[in-house]
Scaffold this active site. Structure first.
Site, PDB file in Angstrom:
ATOM      1  N   GLU A   1       0.793  -1.242   0.000  1.00  0.00           N
ATOM      2  CA  GLU A   1       0.000   0.000   0.000  1.00  0.00           C
ATOM      3  C   GLU A   1       0.821   1.285   0.000  1.00  0.00           C
ATOM      4  O   GLU A   1       0.760   2.080   0.941  1.00  0.00           O
ATOM      5  CB  GLU A   1      -0.941   0.008   1.202  1.00  0.00           C
ATOM      6  CG  GLU A   1      -1.941  -1.108   1.202  1.00  0.00           C
ATOM      7  CD  GLU A   1      -3.068  -0.865   2.197  1.00  0.00           C
ATOM      8  OE1 GLU A   1      -3.009   0.117   2.955  1.00  0.00           O
ATOM      9  OE2 GLU A   1      -4.028  -1.645   2.178  1.00  0.00           O
TER      10      GLU A   1
ATOM     11  N   GLU B   1      -5.594  -8.376   0.576  1.00  0.00           N
ATOM     12  CA  GLU B   1      -6.271  -8.061   1.841  1.00  0.00           C
ATOM     13  C   GLU B   1      -7.731  -7.721   1.577  1.00  0.00           C
ATOM     14  O   GLU B   1      -8.048  -6.988   0.635  1.00  0.00           O
ATOM     15  CB  GLU B   1      -5.658  -6.835   2.539  1.00  0.00           C
ATOM     16  CG  GLU B   1      -4.339  -7.067   3.187  1.00  0.00           C
ATOM     17  CD  GLU B   1      -3.807  -5.820   3.877  1.00  0.00           C
ATOM     18  OE1 GLU B   1      -4.604  -4.957   4.312  1.00  0.00           O
ATOM     19  OE2 GLU B   1      -2.576  -5.704   3.966  1.00  0.00           O
TER      20      GLU B   1
HETATM   21  C1  GCO Z   1      -3.470  -1.416   5.639  1.00  0.00           C
HETATM   22  C2  GCO Z   1      -2.567  -2.527   5.919  1.00  0.00           C
HETATM   23  C3  GCO Z   1      -3.004  -3.416   7.014  1.00  0.00           C
HETATM   24  C4  GCO Z   1      -4.204  -3.001   7.840  1.00  0.00           C
HETATM   25  C5  GCO Z   1      -5.515  -3.404   7.219  1.00  0.00           C
HETATM   26  C6  GCO Z   1      -6.717  -3.046   8.058  1.00  0.00           C
HETATM   27  O1  GCO Z   1      -4.103  -1.463   4.659  1.00  0.00           O
HETATM   28  O2  GCO Z   1      -3.580  -0.484   6.411  1.00  0.00           O
HETATM   29  O3  GCO Z   1      -2.093  -3.249   4.826  1.00  0.00           O
HETATM   30  O4  GCO Z   1      -1.842  -3.351   7.735  1.00  0.00           O
HETATM   31  O5  GCO Z   1      -4.121  -3.519   9.103  1.00  0.00           O
HETATM   32  O6  GCO Z   1      -5.670  -2.780   6.004  1.00  0.00           O
HETATM   33  O7  GCO Z   1      -6.752  -1.688   8.328  1.00  0.00           O
END
Ligand code: GCO
Length: 481
Positions: A202, A385
């Site tokens: 990200e 994710e």
């Molecule tokens: C993000 C990360 C994760 C988070 C998940 C939930 O996107 O912030 O990759 O570390 O924990 O997305 O917020």
């Protein structure tokens, strides 16, 4: 909107700003609950997995020679996490690793995405390795492979060594070179057991929330820091991919992006234009350099001062797979108090929300997958994710019977399958997350885990969603045979 009033908001808070009435329950729960795990019909070989990241689960921040990361600094000097929390213990994974690997395997899941902690491997951000850090990931990889779980290793999930931050962090071009060195050395040491490399997690979130809004580590603010970090992250990603190849890495190489459809907060022209600018800086400024070596026209002039000749060729790298983190759409409004005169605004749609969290819009996953397929034709995509948070302690009683999480996952899988039917080349899906863990500036408040972690004893307790999701993976595994 006054910037000050939002200084304590988290990324989740930003998405929540516009909470409005819920959709009718029939739309929220289109399946009988829990839906039959065998009813999803993904193709043979489709990978089902779970994701975590080092800083969010490991704890043991001062053990076995680990150095400080920007998140240790953010948690302590002074603490900028809600409720004064930190990740010194987090989910205690550093000491519970074999048990956690067994949880994955016992659930029937065959894929695990995790990250290595840069400051655990290279405490001062240079080339001096920490043998005990490497020994930990040696044990993790061996444990996964012994249990038949395929590793998906993320190199950089936001835990930059503080020693590099002291030299400018991602606002400095040199950090891109350091990432490449870290990638090369890590691959030489662990690469024989890593079938899947993911360079970044990200970029858009890290650059914007950490370097422009200051809600995440390293807590910097302003448009110039934002675009400097964004470009150097893109550059570092390209250099790290080249370094992995040069290291002789046998595994496939990809990266992970937060891809969210951006929607104007209202039909007003100025909101539509703000949303376009934000889309360029959020989605476009990460995907265009990777696939085409260029920045979207709407922000190219702003980012140009950081770009040098030759960078385009470094940023544009062929990759084997693109991981997509999707949670929800982002609603953007015109707001002159913020860089690009764009900021999070009201949700024009009557979406349901998960407890205190984000709007539930599984059709947004369809939208982003088909759009990315159309514009970039990636060799392969996977959802790296997607997940659902509850609030508060949930190691007993109803929260462990988390049918709402099951519903969330099921809805997203239905839209994912639909996107595949429309031509999106998707090969896997990873739930965020295996464990309840440290949720950045929200501390331990939000629980994304398929497995609850008792905050005192660190006992692991699989929730109903863990059993259901494992059964789904097993049902597909069985179809393959
Ligand atoms: C993000 C990360 C994760 C988070 C998940 C939930 O996107 O912030 O990759 O570390 O924990 O997305 O917020």
């Amino acid at each position: 909107m006054n910037i000050r009033s939002f200084l304590t908001l988290s990324r989740r808070g930003l998405l929540r700003l516009p909470a409005v009435a819920a959709l009718p329950p029939a739309l929220l729960h289109p399946d009988p609950l829990p839906p039959d795990p065998a009813s999803f019909n993904f193709p043979p070989g489709f990978a089902f997995g779970v994701s975590t990241s080092a800083y969010q689960i490991e704890g043991a921040v001062r053990e076995d020679g680990r150095g400080d990361s920007i998140w240790d600094e953010f948690c302590h000097n002074p603490c900028r996490v809600k409720g004064g929390q930190n990740a010194n213990i987090a989910a205690g994974h550093y000491h519970h690793m074999p048990e956690d690997v067994a949880l994955i395997a016992d659930a029937g899941l065959r894929n695990y995405r995790f990250s290595v902690s840069w400051p655990r491997l290279f405490p001062d951000g240079g080339s001096r390795p920490n043998p005990k850090g490497f020994a930990f990931y040696d044990r993790l990889l061996d444990a996964l492979l012994t249990k038949g779980v395929t590793p998906w290793l993320t190199l950089y999930h936001w835990d930059l060594p503080q020693a590099l931050q002291a030299k400018g962090g991602w606002t400095s071009r040199d950090t891109a070179v350091r990432l490449a060195e870290f990638a090369y050395l890590t691959s030489r040491a662990l690469g024989d057991r890593v079938p899947n490399w993911l360079v970044m997690n990200e970029t858009a979130v890290h650059a914007y929330i950490g370097h422009c809004l200051g809600y995440h580590a390293p807590g910097l603010t302003g448009q110039d820091n934002w675009f400097a970090a964004l470009h150097h992250l893109n550059l570092g990603q390209g250099m790290a991919i080249e370094a992995l190849r040069a290291s002789g890495a046998k595994g496939r190489i990809g990266t992970v992006a937060a891809c969210e459809p951006i929607r104007p907060s209202s039909p007003a022209l100025e909101d539509a234009q703000a949303a376009e600018r934000f889309d360029a800086a959020w989605n476009g400024a990460v995907l265009e350099p990777l696939f085409f070596g260029s920045y979207p026209e709407l922000i190219a002039a702003d980012i140009a001062p950081h770009v040098r000749s030759g960078d385009a060729g470094i940023m544009a790298q062929p990759i084997d797979m693109l991981g997509i983190n999707y949670y929800s759409r982002l609603n953007i409004a015109h707001n002159p108090a913020y860089p690009l005169s764009a900021y999070f605004g009201a949700n024009p749609r009557r979406s349901p929300y998960f407890a205190g969290g984000w709007p539930i819009e599984p059709d947004g996953l369809y939208e982003i997958l088909t759009r990315i397929q159309h514009r970039y034709s990636p060799r392969e995509m996977f959802i790296s994710e997607n997940g659902f948070a509850t609030v508060g302690t949930d190691t007993s009683g109803a929260p462990l019977d988390d049918v709402a999480r099951i519903s969330y996952i099921a809805q997203h899988l239905r839209f994912l399958r639909r996107a595949m039917d429309s031509g999106a080349n998707v090969s896997g899906y990873f739930v965020w997350s295996l464990l309840d863990s440290f949720e950045w500036n929200d501390g331990m408040k939000w629980h994304f885990g398929l497995v609850a972690v008792d905050p005192v004893t660190l006992e692991r307790i699989p929730k109903r969603s863990c059993h259901w999701y494992g059964a789904l993976a097993c049902a597909h595994e069985a179809m393959r045979i």
